[in-house]
Every structure is written in C-alpha cells, then in structure tokens.
Design an enzyme around this catalytic site. Structure first.
Site, PDB file in Angstrom:
ATOM      1  N   ASP A 175      15.917   5.204 -10.308  1.00  0.00           N
ATOM      2  CA  ASP A 175      16.067   4.100 -11.251  1.00  0.00           C
ATOM      3  C   ASP A 175      17.458   3.492 -11.089  1.00  0.00           C
ATOM      4  O   ASP A 175      18.063   3.532 -10.000  1.00  0.00           O
ATOM      5  CB  ASP A 175      15.804   4.622 -12.684  1.00  0.00           C
ATOM      6  CG  ASP A 175      15.292   3.547 -13.625  1.00  0.00           C
ATOM      7  OD1 ASP A 175      16.108   2.750 -14.101  1.00  0.00           O
ATOM      8  OD2 ASP A 175      14.074   3.491 -13.884  1.00  0.00           O
ATOM      9  N   ASP A 176      17.988   2.953 -12.130  1.00  0.00           N
ATOM     10  CA  ASP A 176      19.282   2.269 -12.142  1.00  0.00           C
ATOM     11  C   ASP A 176      20.389   3.165 -11.559  1.00  0.00           C
ATOM     12  O   ASP A 176      20.271   4.384 -11.576  1.00  0.00           O
ATOM     13  CB  ASP A 176      19.608   1.947 -13.615  1.00  0.00           C
ATOM     14  CG  ASP A 176      20.583   0.813 -13.757  1.00  0.00           C
ATOM     15  OD1 ASP A 176      21.241   0.472 -12.771  1.00  0.00           O
ATOM     16  OD2 ASP A 176      20.680   0.275 -14.880  1.00  0.00           O
ATOM     17  N   ARG A 199      23.780  -6.767 -22.995  1.00  0.00           N
ATOM     18  CA  ARG A 199      23.989  -5.535 -22.216  1.00  0.00           C
ATOM     19  C   ARG A 199      25.039  -5.786 -21.107  1.00  0.00           C
ATOM     20  O   ARG A 199      24.843  -5.426 -19.954  1.00  0.00           O
ATOM     21  CB  ARG A 199      22.685  -5.067 -21.569  1.00  0.00           C
ATOM     22  CG  ARG A 199      22.675  -3.566 -21.274  1.00  0.00           C
ATOM     23  CD  ARG A 199      21.579  -3.181 -20.301  1.00  0.00           C
ATOM     24  NE  ARG A 199      21.472  -1.749 -20.182  1.00  0.00           N
ATOM     25  CZ  ARG A 199      20.859  -1.130 -19.202  1.00  0.00           C
ATOM     26  NH1 ARG A 199      20.281  -1.790 -18.231  1.00  0.00           N
ATOM     27  NH2 ARG A 199      20.800   0.171 -19.159  1.00  0.00           N
ATOM     28  N   LYS A 247      10.536  -1.086  -8.984  1.00  0.00           N
ATOM     29  CA  LYS A 247      10.516  -1.275 -10.439  1.00  0.00           C
ATOM     30  C   LYS A 247      11.417  -2.462 -10.757  1.00  0.00           C
ATOM     31  O   LYS A 247      12.622  -2.409 -10.521  1.00  0.00           O
ATOM     32  CB  LYS A 247      11.022  -0.004 -11.134  1.00  0.00           C
ATOM     33  CG  LYS A 247      11.107  -0.141 -12.643  1.00  0.00           C
ATOM     34  CD  LYS A 247      11.483   1.151 -13.311  1.00  0.00           C
ATOM     35  CE  LYS A 247      11.763   0.949 -14.790  1.00  0.00           C
ATOM     36  NZ  LYS A 247      12.239   2.162 -15.442  1.00  0.00           N
ATOM     37  N   TRP A 248      10.834  -3.522 -11.283  1.00  0.00           N
ATOM     38  CA  TRP A 248      11.534  -4.807 -11.480  1.00  0.00           C
ATOM     39  C   TRP A 248      11.842  -4.949 -12.969  1.00  0.00           C
ATOM     40  O   TRP A 248      10.963  -5.243 -13.766  1.00  0.00           O
ATOM     41  CB  TRP A 248      10.625  -5.926 -11.006  1.00  0.00           C
ATOM     42  CG  TRP A 248      11.201  -7.296 -10.989  1.00  0.00           C
ATOM     43  CD1 TRP A 248      11.764  -7.982 -12.016  1.00  0.00           C
ATOM     44  CD2 TRP A 248      11.221  -8.178  -9.864  1.00  0.00           C
ATOM     45  NE1 TRP A 248      12.142  -9.232 -11.616  1.00  0.00           N
ATOM     46  CE2 TRP A 248      11.817  -9.387 -10.284  1.00  0.00           C
ATOM     47  CE3 TRP A 248      10.801  -8.087  -8.538  1.00  0.00           C
ATOM     48  CZ2 TRP A 248      11.985 -10.476  -9.438  1.00  0.00           C
ATOM     49  CZ3 TRP A 248      10.961  -9.174  -7.696  1.00  0.00           C
ATOM     50  CH2 TRP A 248      11.560 -10.357  -8.147  1.00  0.00           C
ATOM     51  N   ASP A 249      13.091  -4.790 -13.315  1.00  0.00           N
ATOM     52  CA  ASP A 249      13.511  -4.770 -14.714  1.00  0.00           C
ATOM     53  C   ASP A 249      14.088  -6.125 -15.127  1.00  0.00           C
ATOM     54  O   ASP A 249      14.434  -6.965 -14.278  1.00  0.00           O
ATOM     55  CB  ASP A 249      14.566  -3.660 -14.865  1.00  0.00           C
ATOM     56  CG  ASP A 249      14.632  -3.085 -16.268  1.00  0.00           C
ATOM     57  OD1 ASP A 249      14.080  -3.681 -17.190  1.00  0.00           O
ATOM     58  OD2 ASP A 249      15.268  -2.015 -16.428  1.00  0.00           O
ATOM     59  N   MET A 250      14.239  -6.340 -16.407  1.00  0.00           N
ATOM     60  CA  MET A 250      14.837  -7.577 -16.938  1.00  0.00           C
ATOM     61  C   MET A 250      15.298  -7.270 -18.359  1.00  0.00           C
ATOM     62  O   MET A 250      14.480  -7.103 -19.243  1.00  0.00           O
ATOM     63  CB  MET A 250      13.770  -8.676 -16.923  1.00  0.00           C
ATOM     64  CG  MET A 250      14.299 -10.079 -17.072  1.00  0.00           C
ATOM     65  SD  MET A 250      14.593 -10.501 -18.775  1.00  0.00           S
ATOM     66  CE  MET A 250      13.017 -11.131 -19.274  1.00  0.00           C
ATOM     67  N   CYS A 264       8.953  -4.467 -15.799  1.00  0.00           N
ATOM     68  CA  CYS A 264       9.645  -3.744 -16.867  1.00  0.00           C
ATOM     69  C   CYS A 264      10.623  -4.720 -17.493  1.00  0.00           C
ATOM     70  O   CYS A 264      11.178  -5.577 -16.803  1.00  0.00           O
ATOM     71  CB  CYS A 264      10.385  -2.560 -16.243  1.00  0.00           C
ATOM     72  SG  CYS A 264      11.522  -1.726 -17.366  1.00  0.00           S
ATOM     73  N   ASP A 283      10.258   1.903 -23.400  1.00  0.00           N
ATOM     74  CA  ASP A 283      11.306   2.902 -23.165  1.00  0.00           C
ATOM     75  C   ASP A 283      11.145   4.076 -24.118  1.00  0.00           C
ATOM     76  O   ASP A 283      11.788   5.104 -23.958  1.00  0.00           O
ATOM     77  CB  ASP A 283      12.690   2.285 -23.398  1.00  0.00           C
ATOM     78  CG  ASP A 283      13.254   1.709 -22.113  1.00  0.00           C
ATOM     79  OD1 ASP A 283      12.640   1.903 -21.055  1.00  0.00           O
ATOM     80  OD2 ASP A 283      14.309   1.051 -22.189  1.00  0.00           O
TER      81      ASP A 283
HETATM   82  C1  DGJ Z   1      15.619  -0.535 -19.066  1.00  0.00           C
HETATM   83  C2  DGJ Z   1      14.317   0.093 -18.664  1.00  0.00           C
HETATM   84  O1  DGJ Z   1      13.355  -0.131 -19.650  1.00  0.00           O
HETATM   85  C3  DGJ Z   1      14.532   1.573 -18.414  1.00  0.00           C
HETATM   86  O2  DGJ Z   1      13.314   2.177 -18.082  1.00  0.00           O
HETATM   87  C4  DGJ Z   1      15.546   1.757 -17.331  1.00  0.00           C
HETATM   88  O3  DGJ Z   1      15.057   1.304 -16.117  1.00  0.00           O
HETATM   89  C5  DGJ Z   1      16.840   1.048 -17.708  1.00  0.00           C
HETATM   90  N1  DGJ Z   1      16.618  -0.327 -18.051  1.00  0.00           N
HETATM   91  C6  DGJ Z   1      17.837   1.117 -16.579  1.00  0.00           C
HETATM   92  O4  DGJ Z   1      18.967   0.398 -16.846  1.00  0.00           O
END
Ligand code: DGJ
Length: 711
Positions: free
Chosen positions: A345-346, A422, A455-458, A505, A527
C-alpha cells in the site's frame, strides 16, 4: 409446406418476436421490453413523450398501455413546467428550448438493441439524441442524451444536462437510497416521498453512498416481493438524482451530472454525451434489484469479470514504514497461509515517509528500496504470488518534485488560499499536460515492473476548483472535463495492461459507482474493517454492486472494544473479495492455522461468492442478524454466511413463517440436499419453506453453512 417445417418456422418467428427488445408499435411509437418490464414512448404533436414504465405488457395492450403522458426529455422552454433535463442559452440570450422530433434509428450494440431518437430545436441549431439500450436478460435499460451544437457560428451555453427522466404513476412512494460517510459507507435510508423534490447528490468526487435508488409504493413490499422502480448512474463526477412528487401524486425521477457551479460551452460542431443512467422495474422486491445490478456489472460492464485473487495488503500492518526485508518477511507468511496477490500500500515511493510528502513522484523511494522494486517483486513472484501496488495519481503534496516543477497544475483560484486536505492538493486532471504526465508515470511504472494489481486511491475533497489558465468559457467545465480525463486515463492504462486488476478506493468507499466499476475491477468498500461495522457496510454495498467487486480484509481493527475472534473476522471478509490486512508476522501458530483453514475454505466457495446469485436472508438493519446466501445459478450449491450483530430475543430472519429459522432461497424444490456434512438429507422445498434451525448464539458470532444438491 410440410407440417414440420411450418412448426419450425412458427417457433422461429415466436422466438424472434419474444427476443424483440425495442419495437416500433406503430408510426413513431416504441415499446422497449426486457423479460419482465415494459417502457413505452412515442411522438405526440411532434414531441417525444413517455407513457408507461412498469410490469411487462403483452399482446394488444402493448399499443394502448399508458399510465400518464409526460415529456420524455423535459426541457426549460415552450410551456414545459417539469424539472428539465436540458437547459440551454443561445447567443441572443434566449433561454427557451423547443425540441421537435426529427428522425430515429434502431441499431445493435454488443447484440443489444439501441434506439436513437433525434430531436432538434425548432429554430436554434441544437440537436439532442435521446438514446436507449435495452438489456432484456438483465431486466435493465440504459438511457442517455447526446447534445450537439450543429450551428456554424455561435457557441451554445448548456446550464444543465441530465441523463434521463422516468415517470411513475400516481401513488405514495418510499425511496431507499444509500448514504454514508468515512467509515460508515452505503447505509440504506428509506424516506417517504411527499410533495416536492427529494435530491440525493454528490458535491465533489466523493460520495460514500451512491446514486442507487429503489422506489416502492409505501408499505407494500419486502425484500422478496413488491414493485420496485430502481436505477443508478454510471458516473464518478458530481452527480444528482431528483425525485419529484407532483400535486397529483405522479413521480418524476431524473438524474445525471450535477451542474452546480458548472456549465458546458458547446462551440459550433461540438457535442457532449451524458453518462448513462440504468433503470429497471421488478415485482420481486429489492432482492432482485441487487441481483440485477450484480449480473449487469459482472456480465455487461465488466464483460465477464476476471478472477479475483486472495489479497494481502500492507496498510494496517506497516503503514508508511515499508522496506524490502520487512515486506519479504510478511510475504513469506502470506504465502504460507494461502495469499495469491501481495499488495504494498502507501509508502513505497519517493519522499513518502508520512502523509506530508511524496504524492506526485511515482518512482520508488531509494532509501526504503535501495535496489528498486524489481528484486522484491521477483522474490514475491518466485514464492508463487503476484505483486500489486498502491497509487494516488490525482494528488500532489506541496513537498514533491512534481509540485516544485508545476505549482500551477493544481486546482486553485488566484488571490485565494490553496487549502490542503490530508496535506495534499488535487491535480487538475482536466489539463492535458496533467493527463500526459500521469499517463507517462503510471504506464512506466506498470511497464517496468511485473505489477498485477493497482490500488487507485483518492483522498481529499475537491475545493477551489479553479482553472485560471483555461479560456473563460471553459473554466466552469472543469469538473466534467476532469472526470472525462480520469476515465480516459484509466481506459488507456487498462487497454495497455489488460492483465492488471484495478481497485477503486477513496479514503475507503468514497468513489464506488458503476462508472468506476465499468473500468476498475474491484472496490475498497471502507477503511472501517471492524468486522461488526463491516457487516452493515457490506450489506448496503451489496444492494447496488456485486460481491466480486467488494474487497474486504481481515485486520486487527476494533472500533467498539469488542473481543472479536479471528474466525469472525475471516467470516465477514470472506463474503466478498477476501484480503488479509493483519500484521501476520506477529501471528502465533493457532492464528496461522485458522488463517490457513479459512483461506482454503474460501478458495473452495469463491466461485459461489463471486458468481452466485445473492439472497439476503436477514438484514442487520432490521434484525439481529445479517444472513447472506450465494447460490449457483442452477441451484446446485449454496453457501450461507450467518452473522449475529446483537442478541435480542426477537431473532428475525426472512423465513416466511417462523422468523427464528433459516429458510434458503434459489434451490431446486424437488432436489435432495445435504447441509454441511450432516447425514440428514432435506428436500429443496423443505429448506426453502420450512427451513432449518438458526442455531447460532452470541454477539459477534458467525458461521458458514454449505448446501449441496445430491440428486
Ligand atoms: C486511504 C485508503 O482508504 C487506505 O486503504 C489506504 O490505502 C490509505 N489511504 C493509504 O494512505
């Protein structure tokens, strides 16, 4: 002609007519049909009107059925008083539209009928195609509008452009929709639709709920019976759905892009296609609605979904603090328990020690991975697992090389603060240079590494959506153009890397919708992986989206000071796409043993969970349980997840007679079944009508029941 030939010919003609999805009943009068629903529209006085949306109509009644007559494409203009789908302003400041029928065409798209009805303004050069696609075997239709400036000289300003409207007959209706917030996504809400307008909407690119709607006559329904008019948008930008009850009790449902603070400036020759809205009708309650959305997503939008592996994800175990040795140590245990996809992940990229830096620079952090990612990926692959990675492409931290080089690439207004969320800003993906940068960064990452899962987050809300460098007339298109480019980016990457699974995500389940799931394979629902909360979130999620898109991890989270067992955590995560989020290197041998056993079981039942038909046998919102049954399409096999969310005396399953029993659905009534490994055999009709004892006691207890057809 011999008799056999006549019989064959008539059978052929019958099958042809029953497979008709769209037919022209008489001149400029169309019937759109699925297996159980009819929708009738036609031209009256030169305008496109709608007459019927409801249970399937057969025979001669088809050409007369009508429960109201309203504009199919209501506009602002020419005496219309309904909530408009199109609001335009012409060069001379006329804000009045007058759409008249021009022509129509019937086409095929992927084997489905598509009807396109061309309407043109009676004076100004604006055309609107009202478009329909009918998916008879999914009991669903899609509609959308295509608007064009067909003039040669002047721009046309579009102040509002929705995807479609549907009209329901006069009655008193209840609306169920999914609301939510961070950690509390997809919560069903039911409200009475009294006179006036009820709007559900998103203000930016996060929703936590969804545009899902289910409208039912007040009180006359349950999960498995009763009329439901339902639908949702295929869109991830800002959206709205309006439910307007008129004074006579009829209901107008309309939805599409939310045009608040937005417009489209169409230059001569320019056109715009709205997102689709899909909609349907059933007499079999909200259960069938969830099944329709699941089959539509899996088979139409994802065209037969890909296999989903058992995932490990590092976020809750190691946070930002990742490095090669530590991830390899975790990967060894992951392999031992049966994980198939190891996802970092991150934290892996340049300058990412915490959430104050790094976003935007999509190259590996050499302090953490001095040899790059390749040796780590190779070792993970050698263990027999695939490798996946986290990105948040649409964002940038001020502390990044990207921001230092291009501070003007973010959304901002001059003379106004650039607020952070954030500690990050949002890149203005409406810009072509931003699009090109992201395409290059992500495609290079995927090309140079054996990555099989992205995994593409925002993670922030959109504020200050300024685009100062764009021509004035284009500046307010920014949200719409952003979403177009986001889709374009994902589509191009998917095309080049068809074997990579994509996960959507957004700080949990902030961006799960059918626009995303048309492109991305799976979604992070929340989360919040506290298993008790997850039961509610997942129940709501499954109203609108399929189980094989719902990523769900085990973890150590404990939001309610409950002593959850690892068994319970697994059972909750196993009703979707199973992931493991625990710090598994600290696991003791008994925990490893539980994980191994659960993952092995999961792999056996995975085809049912991912492709079976879902029946929700009890709702945690209405009772002390959540019970999810997944049945193979032919009823040969089923798996049932039972969760106790609390323990009160009034156990309430959806068994028709005795609410304390568990009554299955979808089995073959005449078949003989075995339940788990018991010697006792049951007929399908007994299991469905009389049911078995629901013998599960205790708060936060669960069990998984398997049912198999013997003969
Ligand atoms: C928010 C996501 O919902 C989490 O699962 C995780 O990937 C964090 N960001 C990482 O910064």
């Amino acid at each position: 002609m011999n008799n056999r030939f006549v019989i064959l010919l008539s059978l052929f003609l019958v099958s042809l007519s029953s497979s008709a999805q769209i037919s022209e009943l008489s001149d400029k009068d169309w019937m759109l049909e699925t297996e159980t629903m009819s929708y009738r529209i036609g031209i009256r006085g030169g305008r496109l009107n709608t007459f019927y949306y409801g249970p399937k109509v057969e025979g001669e009644e088809k050409s007369t059925v009508r429960w109201n007559e309203f504009p199919e494409v209501p506009v602002r203009g020419v005496g219309a008083w309904n909530s408009p789908l199109v609001e335009a302003v012409f060069k001379d400041n006329v804000r009045d539209l007058d759409l008249k029928y021009h022509s129509s065409e019937l086409l095929k798209e992927e084997g489905y009928d598509v009807l396109r009805i061309l309407l043109k303004d009676s004076y100004y050069p604006l055309s609107v195609y009202a478009c329909y696609r009918v998916l008879p075997n999914h009991n669903l239709m899609e509609k959308w509008l295509e608007v064009a400036n067909i003039g040669k000289r002047d721009d046309i300003l579009i102040e509002n452009l929705q995807s479609g409207a549907m009209w329901l007959p006069a009655s008193l209706y209840e609306l169920t929709h999914l609301s939510g917030s961070l950690g509390n996504e997809f919560q069903p809400q039911t409200t009475l639709l009294t006179q006036g307008v009820k709007t559900i909407q998103s203000r930016d690119f996060k929703s936590y709920g969804s545009s899902y709607f289910a409208v039912r006559p007040r009180g006359e329904h349950d999960e498995f019976s009763g009329s439901v008019w339902f639908g949702q948008l295929l869109y991830s930008g800002t959206w709205r759905m309006d439910f307007e009850r008129l004074s006579d009790g009829a209901l107008q449902i309309s939805g599409g892009i939310r045009f608040w603070d937005s417009w489209l400036n169409l230059t001569p020759g320019e056109s715009f296609v709205t997102p689709k809205i899909c909609f349907g009708y059933t007499q079999n309650g909200t259960s069938e609605v969830s099944q329709i959305f699941a089959s539509y997503t899996r088979e139409v939008l994802q065209q037969g979904s890909k296999h989903r592996p058992v995932i490990y994800n590092s976020w809750y175990a190691t946070g930002f603090d990742v490095n090669e040795d530590q991830q390899l140590a975790i990967a060894k245990v992951a392999k031992e328990i049966g994980v198939e996809m190891f996802v970092i992940d991150d934290g892996w990229f340049k300058g990412r020690v915490n959430d104050r830096g790094g976003l935007g620079d999509w190259t590996v952090d050499k302090n953490k991975f001095p040899n790059g990612l390749k040796p780590l990926i190779k070792k993970i692959n050698d263990m027999g697992m695939d490798f996946g990675i986290w990105v948040e492409p649409e964002m940038v931290n001020p502390d990044s090389d990207l921001y230092r080089a291009h501070p003007d690439w973010i959304f901002y207004f001059p003379n106004r603060p650039k607020t952070l969320g954030r500690n990050q800003s949002m890149l203005n993906l409406a810009r072509e240079d931003v699009f090109q940068y992201l395409y290059k960064s992500l495609s290079t990452l995927l090309r140079e590494h054996n990555i099989k899962y992205l995994k593409w987050d925002m993670n922030r809300h959109l504020t200050e959506p300024g685009w100062p460098s764009a021509p004035t007339k284009k500046q307010r298109e920014v949200r719409i153009r952003y979403t177009e480019n986001l889709y374009r980016l994902v589509d191009e990457l998917k095309k080049e890397f068809p074997n990579v699974l994509f996960e959507t995500c957004s700080s949990g389940g902030g961006r799960v919708d059918l626009g995303m799931l048309s492109r991305m394979d799976v979604a992070w629902a929340s989360d919040n992986i506290d298993p008790l909360d997850r039961i509610y979130i997942q129940y709501g999620y499954l109203s609108a989206f399929p189980a094989n898109s719902m990523v769900s991890w085990t973890g150590g989270e404990n939001w309610h000071d409950m002593n959850y067992s690892l068994n319970f955590r697994f059972d909750v995560a196993m009703s979707g796409v199973l992931g493991i989020g625990n710090n598994i290197i600290s696991w003791k041998s008994d925990e490893i043993a539980i994980a191994k056993e659960k993952i092995a079981l999961y792999k056996e039942i995975r085809p049912l969970v991912h492709n079976g038909i879902l029946y929700r046998l009890a709702s945690p919102f209405e009772s002390t349980h959540s019970i999810l049954e997944y049945v193979s399409p032919g009823g040969e096999e089923a798996v049932v997840f039972c969760y106790n969310v609390s323990e009160k005396i009034d156990v309430s399953t959806r068994c028709p007679i005795e609410k304390k029993r568990l009554c299955f659905k979808g089995l073959n009534p005449d078949g003989i079944y075995q339940v788990d490994n018991s010697d006792k055999k049951y007929s399908g009709s007994y299991l469905m009508n009389t049911g078995i004892d629901y013998s599960l006691h205790g708060i936060c207890k669960s069990k998984i029941i398997r049912v198999k057809l013997l003969k």
